[in-house]
Scaffold this motif. Structure first.
Motif, PDB file in Angstrom:
ATOM      1  N   ARG A  33      48.690  41.583  36.520  1.00 34.50           N
ATOM      2  CA  ARG A  33      48.127  41.069  37.768  1.00 34.50           C
ATOM      3  C   ARG A  33      48.847  39.777  38.164  1.00 34.50           C
ATOM      4  NH1 ARG A  33      43.281  41.981  39.808  1.00 34.50           N
ATOM      5  NH2 ARG A  33      42.313  42.615  37.870  1.00 34.50           N
ATOM      6  N   THR A  34      49.265  39.674  39.404  1.00 35.57           N
ATOM      7  CA  THR A  34      49.969  38.460  39.827  1.00 35.57           C
ATOM      8  C   THR A  34      48.952  37.375  40.129  1.00 35.57           C
ATOM      9  OG1 THR A  34      49.883  38.988  42.172  1.00 35.57           O
ATOM     10  CG2 THR A  34      51.763  39.856  40.926  1.00 35.57           C
ATOM     11  N   ASP A  35      49.434  36.130  40.203  1.00 36.29           N
ATOM     12  CA  ASP A  35      48.550  35.011  40.519  1.00 36.29           C
ATOM     13  C   ASP A  35      47.860  35.213  41.862  1.00 36.29           C
ATOM     14  OD1 ASP A  35      49.143  33.831  38.194  1.00 36.29           O
ATOM     15  OD2 ASP A  35      50.523  32.329  38.996  1.00 36.29           O
ATOM     16  N   ASP A  36      48.617  35.710  42.873  1.00 34.67           N
ATOM     17  CA  ASP A  36      48.040  35.885  44.208  1.00 34.67           C
ATOM     18  C   ASP A  36      46.879  36.884  44.172  1.00 34.67           C
ATOM     19  OD1 ASP A  36      49.823  34.134  45.204  1.00 34.67           O
ATOM     20  OD2 ASP A  36      51.222  35.630  45.999  1.00 34.67           O
ATOM     21  N   GLU A  37      47.087  37.988  43.429  1.00 32.90           N
ATOM     22  CA  GLU A  37      46.022  38.981  43.313  1.00 32.90           C
ATOM     23  C   GLU A  37      44.791  38.379  42.646  1.00 32.90           C
ATOM     24  OE1 GLU A  37      48.165  41.841  41.099  1.00 32.90           O
ATOM     25  OE2 GLU A  37      48.490  43.175  42.791  1.00 32.90           O
ATOM     26  N   GLU A  38      45.055  37.569  41.600  1.00 33.65           N
ATOM     27  CA  GLU A  38      43.954  36.945  40.858  1.00 33.65           C
ATOM     28  C   GLU A  38      43.173  35.998  41.763  1.00 33.65           C
ATOM     29  OE1 GLU A  38      41.665  36.761  37.570  1.00 33.65           O
ATOM     30  OE2 GLU A  38      43.497  37.952  37.698  1.00 33.65           O
ATOM     31  N   GLU A  39      43.915  35.183  42.529  1.00 36.55           N
ATOM     32  CA  GLU A  39      43.263  34.226  43.427  1.00 36.55           C
ATOM     33  C   GLU A  39      42.419  34.967  44.471  1.00 36.55           C
ATOM     34  OE1 GLU A  39      43.175  31.081  43.053  1.00 36.55           O
ATOM     35  OE2 GLU A  39      44.749  30.802  41.570  1.00 36.55           O
ATOM     36  N   GLY A  40      43.008  36.065  45.030  1.00 37.42           N
ATOM     37  CA  GLY A  40      42.287  36.820  46.054  1.00 37.42           C
ATOM     38  C   GLY A  40      41.009  37.413  45.502  1.00 37.42           C
ATOM     39  N   ARG A  41      41.091  37.925  44.272  1.00 33.86           N
ATOM     40  CA  ARG A  41      39.916  38.524  43.644  1.00 33.86           C
ATOM     41  C   ARG A  41      38.856  37.463  43.368  1.00 33.86           C
ATOM     42  NH1 ARG A  41      38.729  39.536  38.325  1.00 33.86           N
ATOM     43  NH2 ARG A  41      37.324  41.270  37.943  1.00 33.86           N
ATOM     44  N   ARG A  42      39.310  36.293  42.962  1.00 38.85           N
ATOM     45  CA  ARG A  42      38.391  35.216  42.617  1.00 38.85           C
ATOM     46  C   ARG A  42      37.562  34.785  43.829  1.00 38.85           C
ATOM     47  NH1 ARG A  42      41.596  30.707  40.004  1.00 38.85           N
ATOM     48  NH2 ARG A  42      41.654  32.138  38.261  1.00 38.85           N
ATOM     49  N   LYS A  43      38.210  34.750  44.993  1.00 41.79           N
ATOM     50  CA  LYS A  43      37.511  34.294  46.205  1.00 41.79           C
ATOM     51  C   LYS A  43      36.373  35.244  46.592  1.00 41.79           C
ATOM     52  CE  LYS A  43      41.146  31.503  48.370  1.00 41.79           C
ATOM     53  NZ  LYS A  43      42.337  31.712  47.559  1.00 41.79           N
ATOM     54  N   ARG A  44      36.440  36.499  46.108  1.00 37.11           N
ATOM     55  CA  ARG A  44      35.408  37.473  46.477  1.00 37.11           C
ATOM     56  C   ARG A  44      34.189  37.415  45.554  1.00 37.11           C
ATOM     57  NH1 ARG A  44      40.026  40.759  46.893  1.00 37.11           N
ATOM     58  NH2 ARG A  44      39.483  41.961  45.038  1.00 37.11           N
ATOM     59  N   PHE A  45      34.274  36.631  44.475  1.00 34.66           N
ATOM     60  CA  PHE A  45      33.137  36.536  43.558  1.00 34.66           C
ATOM     61  C   PHE A  45      31.944  35.856  44.229  1.00 34.66           C
ATOM     62  CE2 PHE A  45      35.913  36.418  39.554  1.00 34.66           C
ATOM     63  CZ  PHE A  45      35.591  37.726  39.252  1.00 34.66           C
ATOM     64  N   PRO A  46      30.716  36.287  43.882  1.00 35.32           N
ATOM     65  CA  PRO A  46      29.563  35.442  44.217  1.00 35.32           C
ATOM     66  C   PRO A  46      29.749  34.080  43.533  1.00 35.32           C
ATOM     67  CG  PRO A  46      28.853  37.597  43.413  1.00 35.32           C
ATOM     68  CD  PRO A  46      30.341  37.500  43.181  1.00 35.32           C
ATOM     69  N   THR A  47      29.122  33.069  44.055  1.00 31.50           N
ATOM     70  CA  THR A  47      29.380  31.718  43.518  1.00 31.50           C
ATOM     71  C   THR A  47      28.207  31.151  42.720  1.00 31.50           C
ATOM     72  OG1 THR A  47      28.648  30.833  45.639  1.00 31.50           O
ATOM     73  CG2 THR A  47      31.036  31.100  45.323  1.00 31.50           C
ATOM     74  N   ASP A  48      27.020  31.795  42.751  1.00 30.33           N
ATOM     75  CA  ASP A  48      25.886  31.184  42.060  1.00 30.33           C
ATOM     76  C   ASP A  48      26.004  31.340  40.545  1.00 30.33           C
ATOM     77  OD1 ASP A  48      25.672  33.751  43.015  1.00 30.33           O
ATOM     78  OD2 ASP A  48      23.518  33.878  42.666  1.00 30.33           O
ATOM     79  N   LYS A  49      25.428  30.348  39.850  1.00 31.17           N
ATOM     80  CA  LYS A  49      25.534  30.297  38.381  1.00 31.17           C
ATOM     81  C   LYS A  49      24.893  31.512  37.718  1.00 31.17           C
ATOM     82  CE  LYS A  49      26.163  25.778  36.332  1.00 31.17           C
ATOM     83  NZ  LYS A  49      25.542  24.571  35.820  1.00 31.17           N
ATOM     84  N   ALA A  50      23.779  31.972  38.316  1.00 29.09           N
ATOM     85  CA  ALA A  50      23.067  33.107  37.709  1.00 29.09           C
ATOM     86  C   ALA A  50      23.985  34.326  37.616  1.00 29.09           C
ATOM     87  CB  ALA A  50      21.816  33.435  38.525  1.00 29.09           C
ATOM     88  N   TYR A  51      24.851  34.503  38.616  1.00 26.27           N
ATOM     89  CA  TYR A  51      25.790  35.630  38.590  1.00 26.27           C
ATOM     90  C   TYR A  51      26.731  35.504  37.394  1.00 26.27           C
ATOM     91  CZ  TYR A  51      30.118  38.145  39.497  1.00 26.27           C
ATOM     92  OH  TYR A  51      31.231  38.930  39.344  1.00 26.27           O
ATOM     93  N   PHE A  52      27.267  34.306  37.166  1.00 25.97           N
ATOM     94  CA  PHE A  52      28.221  34.131  36.066  1.00 25.97           C
ATOM     95  C   PHE A  52      27.526  34.234  34.710  1.00 25.97           C
ATOM     96  CE2 PHE A  52      30.717  32.093  39.493  1.00 25.97           C
ATOM     97  CZ  PHE A  52      31.849  32.888  39.385  1.00 25.97           C
ATOM     98  N   ILE A  53      26.271  33.807  34.654  1.00 25.19           N
ATOM     99  CA  ILE A  53      25.519  33.972  33.401  1.00 25.19           C
ATOM    100  C   ILE A  53      25.283  35.465  33.136  1.00 25.19           C
ATOM    101  CG2 ILE A  53      23.331  33.497  32.215  1.00 25.19           C
ATOM    102  CD1 ILE A  53      23.221  30.815  33.734  1.00 25.19           C
ATOM    103  N   ALA A  54      24.941  36.206  34.192  1.00 24.02           N
ATOM    104  CA  ALA A  54      24.759  37.654  34.048  1.00 24.02           C
ATOM    105  C   ALA A  54      26.058  38.313  33.605  1.00 24.02           C
ATOM    106  CB  ALA A  54      24.282  38.251  35.373  1.00 24.02           C
TER     107      ALA A  54
END
Length: 555
Positions: A33-54
């Protein structure tokens, strides 16, 4: 190659195959995966902490299932091919793991379905109903309670397996050979305790969810209820867990030592192991010390085919005194240990190491004084040799100045037992305590990280599992065994400086002597979590819960 071989960043074992750490997968090749793809994917994540804990529940559940499969699939398959395990032992181990594997397979599916809805990767029209995790946790924690009967049996299974190994050479060989398989990346008996460890992880996750305010009030109520249920289960099993952790450690240490008859006896508790220099007529010589609640052993690392540590002496703690003696001997971080029959002078590698040993030895002396008096001898009835401890041979003095020294250290295609925690402490000139081990059990983590070497340009995406003070690297979470591992004791954890030209978010740096690695996490939350768990392994654990007779590990 054996599962547990620990490889240096730049060395191959003494075979024709390249080290996994510098194989095409892990070296400077273009990443999947290239950096650009990774960055693009990251921006689509939900941002709340509960999501990352899940998401952390999901990634660590994947690892937990793989750990269960080491017993339910791999070990069971090995056992079924040979007639060396009694039926009673089989029926104690496997029927108590299979229901857990089935349950957690379904639990993982539920968590992953919820994450898919949360991320909007489904056809759900109203995503708001799915941006929570408490309901899934509560339902499954409640469903775990009937499985508690199986958890009670795991301590019994551990004891029965060790008893069986003691009485059967064939079973001992079978277990030893299984530990050499790549899939058995930790000591076999550790996998028997994994279900108890996992309860601690759920409790920790739910505490974080409650503290970090889930998205809505209903979710908060569910998280609180789930936390109450899991806290009750952990409380019921806590005594068993402490006892079994100590039992498992004593049996692991027994395999690393030669010259000891009765290391595992009722009432003996492991406290600390580590490298100290012992002062003799020939100067300072590196020795490995093992501190228990009744005795202090010192050993040397022999160049035997089994790669074990040979016991040179024992100092009963009853009646012992300890004093700092740097001025008297002119050696930094120096201690004099005065036993009733023998005194020794030792030096630690740093002031902080010295303070840890002083605190633990003094605590152990106090425990010994409160107990029923001196303990019996437990050195082997026939000593390994007849020379005095100070007549050290070249083998006794063999030590390591640098981790990248040529194929005599952790990195070689070592014989069995060449890569245990004892060997890591020897090579890194450090120590680790039972409190550190207890903290490590609570600080396990899994997930994708991007990794870069000091002199490389590209980032490689790896599935990384952190457990037992070690990072294990996989190509993907579906892999059955790690490609390589990196023990972290002795490493420094920092954030890259401006001059290192990293220019990426969420990057942390690990370095030991000339070895430098950079790792990138996918979000601020996961970055902080990796920093938190790795810091627990690279710095001393606070002595918040020292051993006491109320928490005795007697079995």
């Amino acid at each position: 190659m054996p599962a547990n071989v620990i490889l240096s960043p730049n060395l191959s074992p003494d075979t024709k195959q390249a080290s996994p750490l510098v194989s095409p997968l892990l070296n400077d090749q273009p990443c999947p995966r290239t950096d650009d793809e990774e960055e693009g994917r990251r921006k689509r994540f939900p941002t709340d902490k509960a999501y990352f804990i899940a998401k952390e529940v999901s990634t660590t559940e994947r690892t937990y299932l793989k750990d269960l499969e080491v017993i339910t699939s791999w070990f069971q398959s090995t056992v079924s091919k040979e007639d060396s395990m009694p039926e009673t032992l089989k029926s104690l181990i496997f029927p108590n793991f299979e229901p857990l594997h089935k349950f957690h397979t379904n639990f993982l599916k539920e968590i992953e379905q919820r994450l898919a809805l949360w991320e909007g990767r489904s056809n759900a029209h109203i995503r708001g109903d799915y941006q929570r995790i408490g309901d899934v946790m509560l339902k499954n924690v409640q469903a775990m309670k009937p499985l508690a009967a199986h958890l009670w049996k795991h301590g019994e299974a551990l004891e029965a397996l060790e008893t069986g190994i003691r009485s059967s050479r064939r079973l001992e060989n079978l277990c030893r050979d299984f530990e050499l398989q790549k899939v058995c990346y930790l000591p076999l008996n550790t996998f028997l305790l994994r279900p108890l460890h996992r309860l601690m992880h759920y409790k920790q996750v739910l505490e974080r969810l409650c503290k970090d305010n889930p998205p809505n009030e209903a979710d908060f109520r569910d998280c609180r209820a789930a936390l109450a249920e899991i806290t009750e289960m952990v409380a019921q099993l806590h005594g068993t867990m402490i006892k079994m952790e100590n039992f498992q450690k004593l049996h692991e240490l027994k395999k690393d030592l030669i010259g000891v008859d009765n290391l595992v006896i009722p009432g003996r508790e492991f406290i600390r192991l580590g490298s100290l220099s012992k002062l003799s007529g020939k100067g300072l010589q590196q020795r490995m010390f093992f501190l228990f609640n009744d005795v202090l052993l010192y050993t040397s690392r022999g160049l035997t085919i089994s790669n074990q540590f040979k016991v040179h002496g024992q100092l009963p703690l009853y009646g012992m005194t300890i004093e700092k003696s740097e001025d008297e001997w002119g050696v930094p971080h120096c201690l004099t240990l005065r036993g009733q029959r023998q005194s020794i002078i030792v030096a630690a590698s740093s002031r902080s190491e010295m303070e840890k040993w002083v605190e633990d030895i003094q605590m152990a002396i106090d425990l010994a004084e409160k107990s029923s008096g001196p303990t019996p001898e437990f050195l082997a009835s026939s000593p390994p040799d007849n020379k005095s401890p100070d007549e050290a041979t070249v083998a006794d003095q063999e030590s390591e100045d640098d981790l990248s020294a040529s194929r005599t250290s952790l990195e070689r295609q070592a014989p069995h037992r060449g890569n245990t925690m004892v060997h890591v402490c020897w090579h890194r000139n450090t120590s680790v305590s039972m409190v550190d081990f207890s903290v490590a059990v609570e600080n396990q983590l899994s997930g994708n990280l991007l990794r870069k070497f000091k002199n490389s340009n590209g980032w490689q995406k790896l599935w990384v599992v952190f457990t037992n003070f070690c990072l294990f690297f996989y190509k993907s979470h579906q892999d059955n065994h790690p490609l390589a591992s990196l023990p972290l004791l002795g490493y420094s954890l920092t954030i890259p400086s401006e001059s290192e030209d990293i220019h990426k978010d969420y990057v942390f740096k690990l370095h030991f002597k000339s070895h430098v690695y950079y790792f990138r996490a996918e979000s601020e939350y996961t970055f902080e979590r990796w920093m938190e768990v790795i810091r627990s392994a690279t710095s001393a654990a606070p002595r918040a819960h020292t051993l006491s007779h109320k928490e005795s590990h007697v079995y």
